[in-house]
Every structure is written in C-alpha cells, then in structure tokens.
Scaffold this active site. Structure first.
Site, PDB file in Angstrom:
ATOM      1  N   CYS A   1      81.130 -15.974  37.712  1.00 34.10           N
ATOM      2  CA  CYS A   1      79.755 -15.522  37.473  1.00 34.10           C
ATOM      3  C   CYS A   1      79.559 -14.117  38.016  1.00 34.10           C
ATOM      4  O   CYS A   1      80.061 -13.780  39.089  1.00 34.10           O
ATOM      5  CB  CYS A   1      78.756 -16.399  38.190  1.00 34.10           C
ATOM      6  SG  CYS A   1      79.052 -18.112  37.930  1.00 34.10           S
TER       7      CYS A   1
ATOM      8  N   LYS B   1      78.599 -29.874  33.861  1.00 32.31           N
ATOM      9  CA  LYS B   1      78.154 -28.559  33.410  1.00 32.31           C
ATOM     10  C   LYS B   1      77.924 -27.681  34.636  1.00 32.31           C
ATOM     11  O   LYS B   1      77.526 -28.188  35.691  1.00 32.31           O
ATOM     12  CB  LYS B   1      76.847 -28.755  32.623  1.00 32.31           C
ATOM     13  CG  LYS B   1      76.107 -27.481  32.282  1.00 32.31           C
ATOM     14  CD  LYS B   1      76.812 -26.718  31.205  1.00 32.31           C
ATOM     15  CE  LYS B   1      76.343 -25.273  31.136  1.00 32.31           C
ATOM     16  NZ  LYS B   1      77.330 -24.418  30.452  1.00 32.31           N
TER      17      LYS B   1
ATOM     18  N   VAL C   1      92.569 -21.995  33.736  1.00 34.00           N
ATOM     19  CA  VAL C   1      91.728 -20.816  33.819  1.00 34.00           C
ATOM     20  C   VAL C   1      90.348 -21.095  33.233  1.00 34.00           C
ATOM     21  O   VAL C   1      90.172 -22.026  32.470  1.00 34.00           O
ATOM     22  CB  VAL C   1      92.350 -19.648  33.015  1.00 34.00           C
ATOM     23  CG1 VAL C   1      93.663 -19.224  33.605  1.00 34.00           C
ATOM     24  CG2 VAL C   1      92.492 -19.983  31.528  1.00 34.00           C
TER      25      VAL C   1
ATOM     26  N   GLY D   1      88.647 -28.813  27.506  1.00 31.98           N
ATOM     27  CA  GLY D   1      87.321 -28.272  27.200  1.00 31.98           C
ATOM     28  C   GLY D   1      87.007 -28.296  25.729  1.00 31.98           C
ATOM     29  O   GLY D   1      86.584 -29.316  25.149  1.00 31.98           O
TER      30      GLY D   1
ATOM     31  N   GLY E   1      93.081 -24.800  29.718  1.00 35.71           N
ATOM     32  CA  GLY E   1      93.116 -23.760  28.695  1.00 35.71           C
ATOM     33  C   GLY E   1      93.785 -24.202  27.409  1.00 35.71           C
ATOM     34  O   GLY E   1      95.001 -24.308  27.332  1.00 35.71           O
TER      35      GLY E   1
HETATM   36  C1  LIG Z   1      80.684 -23.877  25.577  1.00 34.55           C
HETATM   37  C2  LIG Z   1      81.422 -23.715  26.873  1.00 34.55           C
HETATM   38  C3  LIG Z   1      80.726 -23.766  28.094  1.00 34.55           C
HETATM   39  C4  LIG Z   1      81.379 -23.612  29.310  1.00 34.55           C
HETATM   40  N1  LIG Z   1      80.665 -23.676  30.483  1.00 34.55           N
HETATM   41  C5  LIG Z   1      81.322 -23.580  31.680  1.00 34.55           C
HETATM   42  C6  LIG Z   1      80.611 -23.706  32.908  1.00 34.55           C
HETATM   43  O1  LIG Z   1      79.397 -23.949  32.936  1.00 34.55           O
HETATM   44  N2  LIG Z   1      81.306 -23.567  34.081  1.00 34.55           N
HETATM   45  C7  LIG Z   1      82.665 -23.336  34.093  1.00 34.55           C
HETATM   46  O2  LIG Z   1      83.256 -23.237  35.167  1.00 34.55           O
HETATM   47  N3  LIG Z   1      83.356 -23.226  32.933  1.00 34.55           N
HETATM   48  C8  LIG Z   1      82.725 -23.338  31.736  1.00 34.55           C
HETATM   49  N4  LIG Z   1      83.447 -23.248  30.560  1.00 34.55           N
HETATM   50  C9  LIG Z   1      84.903 -23.011  30.614  1.00 34.55           C
HETATM   51  C10 LIG Z   1      85.696 -24.318  30.422  1.00 34.55           C
HETATM   52  O3  LIG Z   1      85.402 -25.243  31.445  1.00 34.55           O
HETATM   53  C11 LIG Z   1      87.211 -24.039  30.371  1.00 34.55           C
HETATM   54  O4  LIG Z   1      87.603 -23.468  31.600  1.00 34.55           O
HETATM   55  C12 LIG Z   1      87.606 -23.093  29.261  1.00 34.55           C
HETATM   56  O5  LIG Z   1      86.854 -23.355  28.104  1.00 34.55           O
HETATM   57  C13 LIG Z   1      89.091 -23.144  28.914  1.00 34.55           C
HETATM   58  O6  LIG Z   1      89.498 -24.439  28.499  1.00 34.55           O
HETATM   59  P1  LIG Z   1      89.580 -24.892  26.940  1.00 34.55           P
HETATM   60  O7  LIG Z   1      90.404 -23.879  26.234  1.00 34.55           O
HETATM   61  O8  LIG Z   1      90.190 -26.265  26.991  1.00 34.55           O
HETATM   62  O9  LIG Z   1      88.184 -24.909  26.452  1.00 34.55           O
HETATM   63  C14 LIG Z   1      82.786 -23.391  29.322  1.00 34.55           C
HETATM   64  C15 LIG Z   1      83.491 -23.358  28.109  1.00 34.55           C
HETATM   65  C16 LIG Z   1      82.840 -23.514  26.897  1.00 34.55           C
HETATM   66  C17 LIG Z   1      83.631 -23.463  25.614  1.00 34.55           C
END
Ligand SMILES: Cc1cc2nc3c(=O)[nH]c(=O)nc-3n(C[C@H](O)[C@H](O)[C@H](O)COP(=O)(O)O)c2cc1C
Ligand SMILES: Cc1cc2nc3c(=O)[nH]c(=O)nc-3n(C[C@H](O)[C@H](O)[C@H](O)COP(=O)(O)OP(=O)(O)OC[C@H]3O[C@@H](n4cnc5c(N)ncnc54)[C@H](O)[C@@H]3O)c2cc1C
Ligand code: FES
Lengths: 302, 236
Positions: free
Chosen positions: A130, A46, A191, A265, A243
């Site tokens: 951020c 996280k 991404v 993710g 992604g």
């Molecule tokens: C609920 C949630 C929390 C996330 N928290 C973070 C985070 O703390 N730091 C970060 O770099 N990305 C965070 N992400 C982004 C994911 O790591 C990832 O880059 C993004 O969701 C795209 O991948 P996915 O489509 O497989 O989810 C978060 C995504 C989700 C859905």
C-alpha cells in the site's frame, strides 16, 4: 504425518497447502454457497484497513493476455465492522483464517494490527504494497527502510503469527525478505500483484483513473515462481507462494521451488470451484507417488 | 463444461447461443460464460434470454474481444457456464407493466416477459424495444406481449406512454434508464432497472462491479443486477 496433503506452516497444521488469496475470496461467504470451502487449507480475508474504504472510482478490472489488472482500491468495511460482522463467520469455519491488513500510514498499520491481534486470529498477513501517503505515496514494501519500520512496529503489537506479503515491485526483493526476517516476521508470502499499465487506444486515455493497476493471473507465474525460489533459498522463515496458480501442476512447482503452502487468487474468478478441483487433483497425484506426505517435495529443486 | 447446441448469427452482429443442459433461473438473473481461448481470460456476464427443457439461450451482440470469441463458437464446442447469479426482477408486481429494452439490454426481457405471463395479477404487459436496425428476434416477443413497440435509431424513451403503467422493468444504456426513471418518478411508477458493469467473479468477491447508490456502495453482480430505479438515480 500420514500419506496425505497435510502440511505444517509455522504452528499451524493445514489440511492441505491450498489457501485462498486476499481480495479474491471476500470473507469466504460467496464461495461457501458454491462448494464446501472447509476442504481448503485456509483462506485470507479481503485486505482490511482501520477505517472503511469505498475503493477506487472508474474501471476496476481489465482483462489482459492470460491475466487481469485490478484497481479495486481496497474497498472494505473497516476493522471494527469486520470484527463484528465477518470474523465470527471466518472463525466458525473448519480451516485456518488469515487476516490481511493494509494501511496508508505507519500508525494505521499499528492500530489495525493491534486490534485484530487481540481477536486471537490464526495469523495476520501484512500487505506492504500500500502507498505510504506520508512518504510520497511510495508503497511501504518497495524500500528497505519503510519495510523495516512497518514490520518492526507492527511486530511489537502482534501476538499471533505475522506473515509479511511482499511486493514483486520491491527495489531488492531478497534484501526486503531479509529485513522482514530480521525484524521478527514469522513468515513471508509472495507475490502481490505487479504494477502495470493499460491504455484505451480508441479514446486515447488511460484505462484506470489511478493510472497504474495490479497485474495477476497465469501471466505472472514464471516470474513469481522465480521470486519464490530465490527468497526461499535465502531466508530461514517459511514462504507461502502466490502468483498465477491455475492447476495442481502449478501448485507442485511452487512447493518444489520451496513454498510450504500456496495461495490462489485470480483462478477463483475463472472457475469458482478451482480450490476443490486442485485439491482433488493433488490427492490423485499423491496417491500415485512414492511419498507419504506432500511436504516431502517442498524445496526439492535447487 | 457444457456443450453448445447452436450459435446462430442474426443481423447486426447479434447471436443466439444455446447451451445444452438443465437450467433454472429467476428473470433478470445472469450466468458467467467463457470459451477457453487465448483471447478470453475472464468469464463474461450474460443475462438469461430463454430457458428450454434441454438448454439455456443467450442473446448477445459482438462488441469486443470476448464476444468475438463467443461468436466463433460452433455447435458441439465445449463452453464454461456458471450461475445463475444475482438478484433479478420482482415477480410479485400488480397492475399494468411495461418492459423497456435498449440494444443488448433486450436480452433479459424476453425471459422476464415469459415469466410475467404466469402472473395473473397483471392487467397487461407492453414491450418497448430500441434497436439500431431491424432484427430477427423481435417477433419472438409478439407471442407473449399485449403490445410490441419497436423503434430503430433515436430514443425508445420518447415513445413510452407512461400514464398507462404501474410498473416498468428496463435494461439498456444508463442514459436510457435515467430518462425512464425521471418519467417514472413523475408518474408514480414503480421502476426496476437492470444494470451492466465490468465483472471478474460475478458473485460479490472481487468488488470489481461496485456502484454508488442512495444506500452506499453496492455490487452489481450480487446486490443486482436489478435495482430499484430510485436507488440508482437519486439527487441530493
Ligand atoms: C481483484 C483483486 C483484489 C486483490 N486484493 C488484495 C488485497 O486486498 N490485499 C492483498 O494483499 N492482495 C490483494 N490481491 C492480490 C492477490 O491476493 C494475489 O497476491 C495476486 O493476485 C497474485 O495471485 P494470483 O495470480 O493467483 O491472482 C488482489 C488481487 C486481485 C486480482
Ligand atoms: C449482468 C449483465 C448481463 C449482461 N447480459 C448481456 C446479454 O444478455 N447480452 C449481451 O450481449 N451483453 C450482455 N452484457 C454485456 C456483456 O457482458 C459485455 O458486452 C461483454 O462482457 C463484453 O465483452 P467483450 O470482451 O466483447 O468486450 P470488451 O472488449 O471488454 O469491451 C467492448 C465494449 O464493451 C463494453 N463492456 C465490456 N464489458 C462490459 C460489461 N460487463 N458490461 C457492459 N459493457 C461492457 C466496454 O466498455 C467496451 O465499450 C451483460 C452484462 C452484465 C453485467
Ligand atoms: S464481479 Fe466480482 S464483485 Fe461483482
């Protein structure tokens, strides 16, 4: 390498190219109760900040067609509590652990990176999506100038491999990727979520207190895949693709587009055992292919 | 994937959904369920209404997109189900107890009632249900409770005889839970509430379902959904 899913990412040998993405897998504990997560190539923590954060008030997740939006607001225990309570668990796992670092000022990034680098972790993933509170709240990763600053300064204190996680909202993604390479990043991952908006039409108000939220899931995959393709063609350092991955076919697309490994993710929320399922499917796939190792398909599509 | 045994419509958009298989859960725990569909991406949390030898039963009401998809399910359809998740109601309670449910908050109370029946330390169990309109499932409670009080419209909280109880389990709208908690405090009653919240993962990984409590940030899916009333309703 034998006929296998093993891949090399920088100096790390991954059992397979499947890594769980930041913010969707906690620190691994919850999923470890559901399946043997040591089957995974790795996991990303996280997002952590120097000090503990309570996260955002109001609605934090919202479903959308083939995806979801989130505004968690980086709720986390802070670096010190993480090092004490969670890092030993992550290190005890037989997989690669990557620590995701966030900050709202340059100083915060540097402090957090220095602390975590001293713990000799496998890799740091720098989340530059951020908002920079000193610079009008615009995320560091949007502009080349702020990206350059944060990568340059953190690189000075990070002794372990440093991977920069790119924002798809960047003004010019390719230039930002070049800036990361120039300033000494060892790799990039992309991404992060896309900036997005939702309205509660019944009450005629915005859904999220923070107004905008991050979009993820299969709805972003074709765009994210295009970005991974473009970036991996234009820089020398390795790329981790992220992604909308839901299936092993999605993984294969990312690898063929040039990613050396991938992160998963949102799919974890739909099927908590998705990691196990995808690895199983990839094993089946490779056993029917005229190749020795999955690495042979990396970047195979121009 | 599991198979739907029935999806029976009741009055007022309520449904009883049975999914076949062998299941185990503590009272107050929940499952995450999802029907593969374009208009349902995330799993939905649903409390255990009942568990039979050959399947698990949920009681739900159609309130939006996801529950509409569930409502369209037919016998024999495939459905995803994960769980049981969360921490439920405590088994080890003594004296006399009231179960209070409002709307869909009624769902976990039927399974709780059946489980509590095995607790010989309880003097009696009363059930209070608050609903908009009369419904078929109410009578199921009669087989297991010492007294069933159902009220339509208005506030079920106005009908609870607090002085009779040592323990209350409640589930329903937050306002209802808060009202009960105030009375519970006045009467020295041990009060447990089951909370609802928007969820994505259901296991404590995504941090979507955070709630501020007396003891800091908690997550409804993992630390709850059942909490001590005093942990949620506190006044500084
Ligand atoms: C609920 C949630 C929390 C996330 N928290 C973070 C985070 O703390 N730091 C970060 O770099 N990305 C965070 N992400 C982004 C994911 O790591 C990832 O880059 C993004 O969701 C795209 O991948 P996915 O489509 O497989 O989810 C978060 C995504 C989700 C859905
Ligand atoms: C632990 C737990 C157990 C639950 N058990 C049951 C049950 O046994 N039976 C039942 O009918 N419902 C139950 N719910 C509520 C149920 O999950 C929601 O009604 C459902 O997710 C709504 O989905 P939707 O797509 O139909 O609604 P949406 O279109 O998402 O929203 C419609 C309305 O429902 C509200 N809503 C959406 N999601 C939730 C949620 N997770 N919790 C509360 N309100 C929500 C929205 O604010 C909105 O007013 C439970 C919720 C939790 C957290
Ligand atoms: S729903 Fe993900 S932490 Fe509770």
């Amino acid at each position: 390498m034998s006929r296998s899913l093993e891949v090399q990412f920088l100096n790390m040998i991954l059992k397979n190219p499947i890594i769980m993405a930041s913010g969707t897998f906690g620190f691994g504990r919850e999923y470890a109760e559901i399946y043997d997560i040591e089957k995974l190539g790795g996991l990303v923590s996280k997002g952590l900040t120097m000090n503990p954060r309570k996260g955002n008030p109001g609605i934090r997740v919202w479903e959308t067609a083939s995806g979801m939006m989130n505004s968690i607001g980086l709720e986390n225990p802070g670096i010190d509590a993480f090092i004490q309570k969670e890092l030993p668990f992550m290190k005890s796992l037989n997989l690669k652990h990557i620590i995701n670092i966030s900050g709202s000022s340059l100083e915060e990034y540097i402090q957090a990176c220095e602390k975590i680098s001293n713990e000799n972790v496998d890799m740091i993933e720098l989340n530059i999506s951020c908002p920079n509170i000193k610079d009008g709240g615009i995320p560091f990763g949007i502009k080349q100038s702020t990206t350059r600053k944060v990568v340059k300064e953190t690189r000075k204190v990070v002794k372990v491999p440093l991977m920069v996680k790119l924002s798809p909202d960047a003004e010019n993604l390719l230039k930002i990727a070049h800036v990361c390479e120039e300033e000494g990043a060892d790799a990039v991952s992309l991404v992060n979520t896309f900036k997005s908006f939702a309205i509660d039409i019944e009450n005629k108000v915005k859904v999220f207190e923070n107004t905008y939220a991050g979009l993820s899931g299969p709805c972003i995959k074709p765009i994210a895949l295009r970005m991974v393709h473009e970036v991996s063609k234009s820089i020398q350092i390795p790329v981790m693709g992220i992604g909308g991955i839901m299936t092993y076919q999605d993984v294969l697309e990312y690898l063929m587009a040039g990613a050396r490994a991938v992160q998963i993710g949102t799919a974890n929320f739909i099927n908590p055992k998705v990691g196990e399922m995808i690895i199983h499917d990839l094993e089946k796939y490779i056993s029917n292919q005229p190749i020795e190792n999955i690495s042979e398909i990396i970047g195979i599509v121009d | 994937m599991a198979i739907i045994s029935f999806n029976q419509p009741l009055k007022n958009d309520f449904f009883l959904l049975k999914i076949s298989g062998k299941y185990k859960a503590d009272m107050g725990q929940f499952f995450m369920i999802r029907k593969d569909s374009q208009s349902m991406f995330l799993n939905r949390p649903m409390s255990v209404y009942d568990i039979k030898k050959d399947g698990i039963i949920f009681l739900y009401q159609v309130v939006g997109k996801g529950t509409s998809v569930l409502a369209s399910c037919k016998k024999g359809d495939e459905i995803s189900i994960y769980g049981p998740y969360g921490h439920g109601f405590p088994l080890n309670v003594k004296g006399s107890i009231a179960l209070v449910g409002g709307g869909t908050g009624i769902a976990p109370l039927f399974y709780a009632l059946k489980q509590l029946r095995k607790n010989k330390k309880l003097k009696f169990i009363h059930v209070y249900l608050g609903l908009q309109k009369k419904n078929e499932f109410e009578s199921n409670f009669n087989d297991y409770t010492d007294s069933l009080i159902v009220h339509y419209g208005g506030f079920i909280t106005d009908y609870i005889q607090y002085e009779k109880y040592n323990v209350i389990f409640s589930c329903g709208p937050l306002k209802m839970l808060e009202k009960i908690d105030r009375q519970a405090k006045n009467h020295g009653i041990e009060h447990y509430v089951s909370l609802e919240g928007r969820m994505a993962c259901g296991i404590g990984a995504c941090l979507a379902c955070a709630i501020q409590t007396k003891n800091g940030n908690k997550h409804i899916c993992k630390d709850g959904p059942v909490f001590k009333g005093e942990e949620i309703f506190y006044y500084e």
